[in-house]
Structures are given as structure tokens and as C-alpha cells.
Design a protein around this motif. Structure first.
Motif, PDB file in Angstrom:
ATOM      1  N   ALA A   3       0.825  -1.205   0.000  1.00 26.79           N
ATOM      2  CA  ALA A   3       0.000   0.000   0.000  1.00 26.79           C
ATOM      3  C   ALA A   3       0.860   1.256   0.000  1.00 26.79           C
ATOM      4  N   LEU A   4       2.142   1.108   0.368  1.00 28.66           N
ATOM      5  CA  LEU A   4       3.030   2.258   0.386  1.00 28.66           C
ATOM      6  C   LEU A   4       3.525   2.578  -1.014  1.00 28.66           C
ATOM      7  N   LYS A   5       3.551   3.870  -1.338  1.00 27.76           N
ATOM      8  CA  LYS A   5       4.042   4.282  -2.652  1.00 27.76           C
ATOM      9  C   LYS A   5       5.559   4.185  -2.672  1.00 27.76           C
ATOM     10  N   ARG A   6       6.099   3.735  -3.789  1.00 22.69           N
ATOM     11  CA  ARG A   6       7.545   3.707  -3.968  1.00 22.69           C
ATOM     12  C   ARG A   6       8.038   5.089  -4.304  1.00 22.69           C
ATOM     13  N   LYS A   7       9.127   5.467  -3.660  1.00 23.92           N
ATOM     14  CA  LYS A   7       9.721   6.771  -3.933  1.00 23.92           C
ATOM     15  C   LYS A   7      10.417   6.702  -5.283  1.00 23.92           C
ATOM     16  N   PRO A   8      10.189   7.695  -6.146  1.00 24.98           N
ATOM     17  CA  PRO A   8      10.831   7.652  -7.459  1.00 24.98           C
ATOM     18  C   PRO A   8      12.352   7.761  -7.334  1.00 24.98           C
ATOM     19  N   GLU A   9      13.046   7.054  -8.208  1.00 23.89           N
ATOM     20  CA  GLU A   9      14.507   7.119  -8.230  1.00 23.89           C
ATOM     21  C   GLU A   9      14.929   8.511  -8.675  1.00 23.89           C
ATOM     22  N   ARG A  10      15.853   9.087  -7.951  1.00 21.31           N
ATOM     23  CA  ARG A  10      16.294  10.446  -8.253  1.00 21.31           C
ATOM     24  C   ARG A  10      17.599  10.430  -9.033  1.00 21.31           C
ATOM     25  N   ILE A  11      17.734  11.413  -9.890  1.00 21.41           N
ATOM     26  CA  ILE A  11      18.959  11.605 -10.666  1.00 21.41           C
ATOM     27  C   ILE A  11      19.504  12.969 -10.285  1.00 21.41           C
ATOM     28  N   MET A  12      20.747  12.983  -9.842  1.00 18.93           N
ATOM     29  CA  MET A  12      21.389  14.224  -9.437  1.00 18.93           C
ATOM     30  C   MET A  12      21.928  14.932 -10.681  1.00 18.93           C
ATOM     31  N   LEU A  13      21.628  16.237 -10.785  1.00 16.18           N
ATOM     32  CA  LEU A  13      22.052  17.033 -11.928  1.00 16.18           C
ATOM     33  C   LEU A  13      22.894  18.215 -11.453  1.00 16.18           C
ATOM     34  N   ARG A  14      23.810  18.641 -12.298  1.00 13.12           N
ATOM     35  CA  ARG A  14      24.653  19.800 -12.017  1.00 13.12           C
ATOM     36  C   ARG A  14      24.262  20.915 -12.984  1.00 13.12           C
ATOM     37  N   VAL A  15      24.195  22.146 -12.480  1.00 12.71           N
ATOM     38  CA  VAL A  15      23.839  23.291 -13.307  1.00 12.71           C
ATOM     39  C   VAL A  15      25.072  23.732 -14.095  1.00 12.71           C
ATOM     40  N   ARG A  16      24.914  23.819 -15.408  1.00 19.55           N
ATOM     41  CA  ARG A  16      25.935  24.375 -16.308  1.00 19.55           C
ATOM     42  C   ARG A  16      25.284  25.532 -17.040  1.00 19.55           C
ATOM     43  N   LYS A  17      26.050  26.310 -17.730  1.00 20.02           N
ATOM     44  CA  LYS A  17      25.494  27.454 -18.437  1.00 20.02           C
ATOM     45  C   LYS A  17      24.426  26.977 -19.425  1.00 20.02           C
ATOM     46  N   GLY A  18      23.185  27.300 -19.108  1.00 15.26           N
ATOM     47  CA  GLY A  18      22.073  26.970 -19.991  1.00 15.26           C
ATOM     48  C   GLY A  18      21.678  25.504 -20.010  1.00 15.26           C
ATOM     49  N   ALA A  19      22.161  24.698 -19.057  1.00 14.80           N
ATOM     50  CA  ALA A  19      21.838  23.263 -19.106  1.00 14.80           C
ATOM     51  C   ALA A  19      21.953  22.621 -17.726  1.00 14.80           C
ATOM     52  N   LEU A  20      21.298  21.488 -17.574  1.00 16.16           N
ATOM     53  CA  LEU A  20      21.474  20.609 -16.428  1.00 16.16           C
ATOM     54  C   LEU A  20      22.117  19.336 -16.959  1.00 16.16           C
ATOM     55  N   VAL A  21      23.192  18.900 -16.343  1.00 16.37           N
ATOM     56  CA  VAL A  21      23.907  17.702 -16.796  1.00 16.37           C
ATOM     57  C   VAL A  21      24.033  16.728 -15.630  1.00 16.37           C
ATOM     58  N   PRO A  22      24.210  15.429 -15.913  1.00 14.25           N
ATOM     59  CA  PRO A  22      24.367  14.464 -14.827  1.00 14.25           C
ATOM     60  C   PRO A  22      25.522  14.871 -13.911  1.00 14.25           C
ATOM     61  N   ALA A  23      25.278  14.820 -12.602  1.00 14.62           N
ATOM     62  CA  ALA A  23      26.283  15.254 -11.633  1.00 14.62           C
ATOM     63  C   ALA A  23      27.387  14.223 -11.450  1.00 14.62           C
ATOM     64  N   PHE A  24      27.052  12.960 -11.555  1.00 10.28           N
ATOM     65  CA  PHE A  24      28.007  11.892 -11.294  1.00 10.28           C
ATOM     66  C   PHE A  24      27.854  10.806 -12.352  1.00 10.28           C
ATOM     67  N   LEU A  25      28.830   9.941 -12.449  1.00 11.86           N
ATOM     68  CA  LEU A  25      28.807   8.861 -13.435  1.00 11.86           C
ATOM     69  C   LEU A  25      27.554   7.991 -13.263  1.00 11.86           C
ATOM     70  N   MET A  26      27.177   7.715 -12.011  1.00 11.39           N
ATOM     71  CA  MET A  26      25.997   6.878 -11.769  1.00 11.39           C
ATOM     72  C   MET A  26      24.738   7.542 -12.331  1.00 11.39           C
ATOM     73  N   ASP A  27      24.644   8.857 -12.225  1.00 10.50           N
ATOM     74  CA  ASP A  27      23.482   9.571 -12.770  1.00 10.50           C
ATOM     75  C   ASP A  27      23.467   9.504 -14.291  1.00 10.50           C
ATOM     76  N   HIS A  28      24.636   9.597 -14.905  1.00 10.60           N
ATOM     77  CA  HIS A  28      24.758   9.464 -16.362  1.00 10.60           C
ATOM     78  C   HIS A  28      24.261   8.076 -16.792  1.00 10.60           C
ATOM     79  N   LYS A  29      24.639   7.035 -16.047  1.00  3.24           N
ATOM     80  CA  LYS A  29      24.202   5.669 -16.359  1.00  3.24           C
ATOM     81  C   LYS A  29      22.684   5.520 -16.213  1.00  3.24           C
ATOM     82  N   LYS A  30      22.118   6.161 -15.176  1.00  5.97           N
ATOM     83  CA  LYS A  30      20.665   6.090 -14.980  1.00  5.97           C
ATOM     84  C   LYS A  30      19.924   6.702 -16.169  1.00  5.97           C
ATOM     85  N   LEU A  31      20.434   7.824 -16.670  1.00  7.58           N
ATOM     86  CA  LEU A  31      19.801   8.457 -17.832  1.00  7.58           C
ATOM     87  C   LEU A  31      19.890   7.545 -19.053  1.00  7.58           C
ATOM     88  N   ARG A  32      21.042   6.933 -19.245  1.00  7.57           N
ATOM     89  CA  ARG A  32      21.227   6.027 -20.384  1.00  7.57           C
ATOM     90  C   ARG A  32      20.302   4.819 -20.268  1.00  7.57           C
TER      91      ARG A  32
END
Length: 159
Positions: A3-32
Motif C-alpha cells: 500500500a506504500l508508494k515507492r519513492k521515485p529514483e532520483r537523478i542528481m544534476l549539475r547546473v551548467r550554463k544553460g543546461a542541467l547535466v548528470p552530476a556523477f557517473l551513476m546519474d549518467h548511467k541512470k539516464l542512459r
């Protein structure tokens, strides 16, 4: 099914000029793994997480207690923190439950202390309550400030 909702998996992003990019290698893999492509449109909830150094601090506090308070020998720092949350009602959600033949009871669910789940202000309050609880119940000869200072100088856990 739970009955408990699963918490969505989070992806950490880093702010770059005009963009958000994966903060760490693991986040890059999650996006892929999700098969996102350049120019895909996605929806997101964006918020700044707590400083990761506080995650290290709370686990150092947990190790301080497990290594120096006999009642907690053998527990890992995560299990100790959850125990303190339940024991002292620190950072918990409470649900009223009525048991037939027993009556009303309160069921506590510890909130996540992860740095992406709890903001710095709420975490600081929870951490302070941990130190106060240990001072009151387990180390009455020490103040909460002294316990916090001891946790701050704990060495990092060997990897």
C-alpha cells in the motif's frame, strides 16, 4: 502489492550554463538506462539537495554511538539512526491505528534522512534531536553539543 508508494529514483544534476547535466557517473548511467536521447523533452521536479557532508556527519554520529554504547554493538549506523528515530519519535510520521480488543495505537514511520530527501533545515533539527536524545538517555554526563563535536571529528569509515 504494497500500500506504500515507492519513492521515485532520483537523478542528481549539475547546473551548467544553460543546461542541467548528470552530476556523477551513476546519474549518467541512470539516464542512459532510461533511454533518454539528446533533445528529448522530460518533466522534472528540481530542488537543491542538502549538502552531502551532512550525510557523512549523521553516519559518523551513528558509528560514534555503535562503537561506544554497548547497547548498540553490532548495529550499523543506518540501523541505529532508524532505531533512534522510532525510539525518540525523531523525524517520524505518525499514523493512528485501532486494534480490535486493544484500542488506539500510534504507528511511527521514520522519514528518510537521505540528503536528497530532507532539506538542510529539517535535517539540522533532526540531527540536533539525535544528539539531545543520546545525551538524555545514554550519555547524561555529556551535552548534546559535546556529542555533536565528537561526531564531527570521527574519521571517515574505511572503504
Amino acid at each position: 502489492m504494497s500500500a506504500l508508494k515507492r519513492k521515485p529514483e532520483r537523478i542528481m544534476l549539475r547546473v551548467r550554463k544553460g543546461a542541467l547535466v548528470p552530476a556523477f557517473l551513476m546519474d549518467h548511467k541512470k539516464l542512459r538506462e532510461r533511454r533518454y536521447s539528446i533533445d528529448d523533452i522530460v518533466s522534472a521536479e528540481i530542488r537543491k539537495p542538502r549538502n552531502p557532508k551532512f550525510n557523512r556527519l549523521v553516519h559518523a554520529f551513528g558509528r560514534l554511538c555503535t562503537e561506544n554504547i554497548e547497547a548498540f554493538t553490532g548495529l550499523d549506523s543506518h540501523a541505529l539512526l532508524k532505531r533512534f528515530q522510532l525510539e525518540a519519535n525523531i523525524g517520524c510520521d505518525e499514523i493512528a491505528v485501532i486494534f480490535p480488543g486493544i484500542g488506539p495505537c500510534t504507528y511511527r514511520i521514520p522519514q528518510s534522512l537521505s540528503f536528497e530527501s530532507m532539506g538542510e533545515e529539517a535535517f539540522s533539527k533532526v540531527y540536533r534531536q539525535f544528539c539531545e536524545h543520546v545525551s538524555r538517555k545514554y550519555w547524561p554526563s555529556l551535552t548534546a553539543d559535546q556529542i555533536a563535536a565528537m561526531a564531527e571529528v570521527m574519521p571517515d569509515e574505511p572503504t
